[in-house]
Design a protein around this motif. Structure first.
Motif, PDB file in Angstrom:
ATOM      1  N   ARG A 105     -81.335 -32.361 -27.228  1.00 62.08           N
ATOM      2  CA  ARG A 105     -80.445 -33.514 -26.837  1.00 62.08           C
ATOM      3  C   ARG A 105     -79.014 -33.236 -26.519  1.00 62.08           C
ATOM      4  NH1 ARG A 105     -82.435 -37.572 -30.007  1.00 62.08           N
ATOM      5  NH2 ARG A 105     -84.123 -38.176 -28.783  1.00 62.08           N
ATOM      6  N   GLU A 106     -78.608 -32.150 -27.564  1.00 60.25           N
ATOM      7  CA  GLU A 106     -77.275 -31.648 -27.551  1.00 60.25           C
ATOM      8  C   GLU A 106     -77.148 -30.966 -26.523  1.00 60.25           C
ATOM      9  OE1 GLU A 106     -74.273 -32.305 -29.152  1.00 60.25           O
ATOM     10  OE2 GLU A 106     -75.278 -34.082 -30.002  1.00 60.25           O
ATOM     11  N   LYS A 112     -74.763 -31.323 -19.275  1.00 58.25           N
ATOM     12  CA  LYS A 112     -74.489 -32.477 -18.574  1.00 58.25           C
ATOM     13  C   LYS A 112     -75.674 -32.747 -17.596  1.00 58.25           C
ATOM     14  CE  LYS A 112     -69.262 -32.686 -17.869  1.00 58.25           C
ATOM     15  NZ  LYS A 112     -69.019 -31.641 -19.180  1.00 58.25           N
ATOM     16  N   ILE A 113     -76.726 -32.792 -18.138  1.00 50.98           N
ATOM     17  CA  ILE A 113     -77.888 -33.295 -17.596  1.00 50.98           C
ATOM     18  C   ILE A 113     -78.418 -34.212 -18.594  1.00 50.98           C
ATOM     19  CG2 ILE A 113     -78.561 -31.477 -15.877  1.00 50.98           C
ATOM     20  CD1 ILE A 113     -80.347 -30.447 -18.174  1.00 50.98           C
ATOM     21  N   ALA A 114     -79.380 -35.452 -17.851  1.00 53.67           N
ATOM     22  CA  ALA A 114     -79.709 -36.276 -18.772  1.00 53.67           C
ATOM     23  C   ALA A 114     -81.042 -35.868 -19.473  1.00 53.67           C
ATOM     24  CB  ALA A 114     -80.420 -37.426 -17.779  1.00 53.67           C
ATOM     25  N   TYR A 115     -81.128 -36.242 -20.858  1.00 53.88           N
ATOM     26  CA  TYR A 115     -82.111 -35.420 -21.871  1.00 53.88           C
ATOM     27  C   TYR A 115     -83.366 -36.244 -21.445  1.00 53.88           C
ATOM     28  CZ  TYR A 115     -85.057 -35.075 -25.718  1.00 53.88           C
ATOM     29  OH  TYR A 115     -86.288 -34.625 -26.365  1.00 53.88           O
TER      30      TYR A 115
END
Ligand code: GLU
Length: 432
Positions: A105-106, A112-115
């Motif tokens: 997730r980090e 800068k992409i959605a997890y």
């Protein structure tokens, strides 16, 4: 069947009450039963006693229900259906640890992409699953097609498979997530229309994906209510006093007035002041505005005053702590300046309480008080006034100022004549 599904995790918020009211009205209009489902599966956040409070508030607002249920009582169904989905290969066991997921997730955040879940455990071989000693969650395989939610208020919104994602149905502790428990319970209860807050709109495609995976084809209707904004245009949080139903009741807003306002807010209604019974005749989810509703306490005060004006004097008298119609009528004359029961109680309380008298009127006040305590009964204010004038020699301001404090409990207030009419039977008590 319709349902209202509160979580017993805090004080009831006006947004929840609005959802409950709209569900109730719609259930009566559609002649379908209403289920109250207490969503108590988040064990850490449950607060003892909240469940009882929810039912008390619903009863106070006249929200009748035909069925009630604790979500945790359905746990065996949640577990059975999760197993079913695993067997049907619609769901899979995920052994990813919380730390691994957090690291991924980090990384998405940095990039800068959605997890999104990366499918790490989706295609494990049977032995890898069976022989794995690690704790696991159960995830639904993300759908292979977009899902469109058609909403009575918001219109339609389409969600891509990636936005739905392979989300968790059962946690490692073998308890269901909100989305899974909710989707299973709605299916078991044969829910036809779901009315809830718009904060749940992104959960709806997930719940629809669960229904689809379970082979449930009933078409459920949805209405997601816009959020309620506070005066500054920000979402009303739990910290805003006025967002708590309990606080509003303690402040002396009538349930009828709160109901009226919650139906009126962000809506087109045939009249401004109405009862719940009347609203049932014309209420239509389709007239609710898509835009956020704005909570205006002054408007609520105005509505409260209108409902207070319409109350039977005996009932109003009980609300302010008396059992005499005259006191109810007295309270009504204070509605020019008071708009809640709390304010009315203060005004009427001041009439019966020991008086605070400014120095300049003390002398006159004492004279008038002594005279009043000795006076015979006068049926009308004019005779009482004439008696006071004759025996005190006071007139003009030096009579009226202390007299108003003596029988009205304040320097300003309604007409003396009106005041006297309603308190004349209590005069000795008022002056004591
Ligand atoms: N327990 C959820 C809540 O209180 C229920 C949402 C729903 O109606 O599905 O927000």
């Amino acid at each position: 069947m319709l349902r209202f599904a509160p979580s017993p995790t805090g004080d009831m918020h006006i947004g929840n009450l609005r959802v409950a009211l709209f569900n109730y009205i719609s259930s009566v209009q559609r002649e379908e039963p209403l289920l109250i489902r207490i969503e108590d599966t988040d064990k850490e956040r449950n607060i003892p006693g909240k469940e009882k409070e929810i039912f008390e508030i619903l009863a106070l607002f006249g929200i009748e229900h035909q069925e009630q249920q604790l979500q945790s009582d359905n746990l065996r169904f949640h577990r059975a259906m999760a197993l079913q989905l695993l067997q049907d290969k619609k769901a899979f066991n995920c052994f990813c640890s919380a730390e691994t997921l957090e690291t991924k997730r980090e990384a998405s955040k940095e990039g800068k992409i959605a997890y999104r879940y990366d499918g790490a455990c989706e295609n494990l071989r049977a032995e890898e699953v069976i022989d794995n000693p690690l704790p696991f969650t159960i995830r639904l395989k993300k759908p292979n097609h977009p899902i469109t939610v058609t909403d009575i208020i918001k219109g339609s919104s389409t969600f891509a498979p990636d936005d739905i994602d392979s989300f968790i149905l059962m946690r490692a502790d073998k308890y269901p997530t909100y989305n899974f428990a909710c989707a299973v319970d709605d299916m078991l209860a044969d829910i036809s229309l779901i009315i809830r807050g718009e904060d749940h709109l992104s959960n709806t495609p997930k719940q629809m994906a669960i229904h689809e995976a379970l082979g449930y084809t009933k078409k459920i209707e949805y209405a997601h209510l816009p959020i309620i904004l506070g005066n500054e245009g920000k979402k009303m949080s739990k910290r805003d006093d006025a967002s708590s139903v309990k606080w509003l009741l303690e402040e002396g807003f009538l349930p009828e007035a709160i109901t009226n306002y919650l139906i009126l807010m962000g809506n087109k209604t045939p009249t401004e002041i109405f009862s719940l019974k009347e609203a049932i005749k014309w209420f239509d989810l389709k007239t609710i505005s898509k835009a956020p509703a704005r909570f205006d306490i002054d408007k609520l005060k105005f509505i409260n005053r209108e409902h207070l004006k319409g109350l039977d004097p005996k009932e109003l008298s009980r609300y302010v702590g008396f059992a005499d119609e005259e006191i109810g009528l007295l309270a009504k004359i204070f509605l020019e300046e008071a708009s809640t029961l709390k304010e009315l109680r203060e005004k009427i309380g001041a009439i019966f309480a020991p008086k605070v008298v400014p120095d300049e009127y003390k002398e006159g006040f004492d004279v008038l008080r002594d005279l009043t305590l000795k006076a015979p009964h006068f049926d009308d204010y004019e005779s009482y006034k004439a008696y006071l004038m004759e025996h005190s020699g006071l007139k003009g301001k030096s009579l009226f100022k202390p007299l108003r404090i003596l029988i009205g409990g304040a320097e300003h207030g309604p007409e003396m004549n009106d005041l006297y009419t309603h308190i004349k039977n209590y005069l000795k008590e008022v002056a004591k």
